[in-house]
Design a protein around this motif. Structure first.
Motif, mmCIF file in Angstrom:
data_model
loop_
_atom_site.group_PDB
_atom_site.id
_atom_site.type_symbol
_atom_site.label_atom_id
_atom_site.label_comp_id
_atom_site.label_asym_id
_atom_site.label_seq_id
_atom_site.Cartn_x
_atom_site.Cartn_y
_atom_site.Cartn_z
ATOM 1 N N SER A 182 10.843 -7.052 8.951
ATOM 2 C CA SER A 182 10.600 -5.997 9.670
ATOM 3 C C SER A 182 9.064 -5.400 8.896
ATOM 4 N N LEU A 183 8.249 -4.941 9.517
ATOM 5 C CA LEU A 183 7.003 -4.212 9.269
ATOM 6 C C LEU A 183 7.347 -2.669 9.307
ATOM 7 N N ARG A 184 7.205 -1.918 8.238
ATOM 8 C CA ARG A 184 7.409 -0.491 8.477
ATOM 9 C C ARG A 184 6.168 0.624 8.125
ATOM 10 N N ARG A 185 5.971 1.337 9.024
ATOM 11 C CA ARG A 185 4.693 2.197 8.829
ATOM 12 C C ARG A 185 5.313 3.715 8.454
ATOM 13 N N TYR A 186 5.040 4.277 7.480
ATOM 14 C CA TYR A 186 5.281 5.581 7.126
ATOM 15 C C TYR A 186 4.244 6.777 7.720
ATOM 16 N N PHE A 187 4.793 7.988 8.025
ATOM 17 C CA PHE A 187 4.100 8.973 8.280
ATOM 18 C C PHE A 187 4.617 10.314 7.595
ATOM 19 N N PRO A 188 4.176 10.459 6.556
ATOM 20 C CA PRO A 188 4.896 11.559 5.471
ATOM 21 C C PRO A 188 4.548 12.891 6.213
ATOM 22 N N LYS A 189 5.522 13.635 6.152
ATOM 23 C CA LYS A 189 5.406 15.043 6.853
ATOM 24 C C LYS A 189 5.344 16.087 5.773
ATOM 25 N N ALA A 204 12.052 -2.514 17.910
ATOM 26 C CA ALA A 204 11.403 -1.514 17.445
ATOM 27 C C ALA A 204 12.083 -0.325 17.040
ATOM 28 N N ASN A 205 11.975 0.494 16.126
ATOM 29 C CA ASN A 205 12.564 1.770 16.027
ATOM 30 C C ASN A 205 11.724 2.900 15.329
ATOM 31 N N ALA A 206 12.261 3.809 15.354
ATOM 32 C CA ALA A 206 11.778 5.157 14.762
ATOM 33 C C ALA A 206 12.809 6.057 13.773
ATOM 34 N N GLY A 207 12.336 6.290 12.790
ATOM 35 C CA GLY A 207 13.380 6.877 11.849
ATOM 36 C C GLY A 207 12.998 8.124 10.877
ATOM 37 N N VAL A 208 13.630 8.553 10.103
ATOM 38 C CA VAL A 208 13.573 9.760 9.121
ATOM 39 C C VAL A 208 14.353 9.395 8.194
ATOM 40 N N GLU A 209 13.369 9.784 6.806
ATOM 41 C CA GLU A 209 14.032 9.715 5.511
ATOM 42 C C GLU A 209 13.900 11.158 4.912
ATOM 43 N N GLY A 241 0.797 -1.211 0.055
ATOM 44 C CA GLY A 241 0.109 0.157 -0.123
ATOM 45 C C GLY A 241 0.994 1.299 0.010
ATOM 46 N N HIS A 242 0.151 2.330 0.364
ATOM 47 C CA HIS A 242 1.109 3.704 0.264
ATOM 48 C C HIS A 242 1.754 3.839 1.482
ATOM 49 N N ARG A 243 1.306 3.542 2.731
ATOM 50 C CA ARG A 243 2.228 3.826 3.817
ATOM 51 C C ARG A 243 2.715 2.606 4.505
ATOM 52 N N TRP A 244 2.803 1.575 4.113
ATOM 53 C CA TRP A 244 3.240 0.272 4.991
ATOM 54 C C TRP A 244 4.319 -0.028 3.824
ATOM 55 N N ASP A 247 9.858 12.204 5.453
ATOM 56 C CA ASP A 247 8.976 11.036 5.650
ATOM 57 C C ASP A 247 9.516 10.577 7.152
ATOM 58 N N LEU A 248 8.675 10.361 8.076
ATOM 59 C CA LEU A 248 9.246 9.848 9.360
ATOM 60 C C LEU A 248 8.514 8.472 9.242
ATOM 61 N N TYR A 249 9.120 7.408 9.940
ATOM 62 C CA TYR A 249 8.570 6.023 9.984
ATOM 63 C C TYR A 249 9.024 5.394 11.133
ATOM 64 N N ALA A 250 8.062 4.164 11.563
ATOM 65 C CA ALA A 250 8.394 3.330 12.687
ATOM 66 C C ALA A 250 8.313 1.973 12.167
ATOM 67 N N SER A 251 9.019 1.111 12.923
ATOM 68 C CA SER A 251 9.085 -0.408 12.336
ATOM 69 C C SER A 251 9.312 -1.087 13.508
#
Length: 147
Positions: free
Chosen positions: A59-66, A97-102, A33-36, A71-75
């Motif tokens: 890992s499974l990653r979820r994006y939170f576009p800003k 679990a981690n949190a990141g930024v692209e 999909g668009h955010r996973w 893009d911020l993400y958590a996985s």
């Protein structure tokens, strides 16, 4: 896990897929999909005589576009491993679990970094010993997007 990986991604509609080469692994990131996204990885750090540490993870990653450039993400991650180093042979598991930024520097170039806690469990075969611990992991990558 690696401190640095180089990802070659195919840009297109939605989120691109990528293939990454790290200092100790190869990984594939597939969009759901668009955010996973799902990431699979295989790696290791070989030593002489067939010894070393080898792992398989996902890992499974979820994006939170800003913004278009950020893009911020958590996985959530898991890895299974086998080790044979210095008279010790066994298996291990990590959960984390981690949190990141692209951040996109240009249309086809971005940098990303993430950090998070990991639970590590190791089991030695002979003698039978187990050890568990908490640790932190930091990953970073340079991403090149292709047409």
């Amino acid at each position: 896990m690696s401190l640095f990986s180089l990802n070659l991604a195919r840009a297109g509609t939605g989120r691109p897929w990528s293939v990454g080469l790290g200092q100790d692994n190869i990984n594939v990131l597939l969009p759901i999909g668009h955010r996973w996204a799902y990431q699979g990885r295989l790696g290791g750090m070989p030593a002489s005589g067939g010894q070393g540490v080898f792992f398989l993870g996902s890992s499974l990653r979820r994006y939170f576009p800003k913004t278009p450039a950020l893009d911020l993400y958590a996985s959530a991650d898991t890895n299974g491993s086998y080790f044979d180093v210095d008279q010790a042979e066994g298996t291990g598991v990590t959960l984390g679990a981690n949190a990141g930024v692209e951040y996109r520097l240009r249309a086809r170039l971005s940098l990303s970094v993430d950090i998070g806690p990991y639970w590590i469990y190791l089991r030695n075969f002979e003698p039978l010993l187990t050890r568990q611990s908490w640790g932190w992991i930091i990953n970073s990558s340079v991403n090149f997007y292709m047409k």
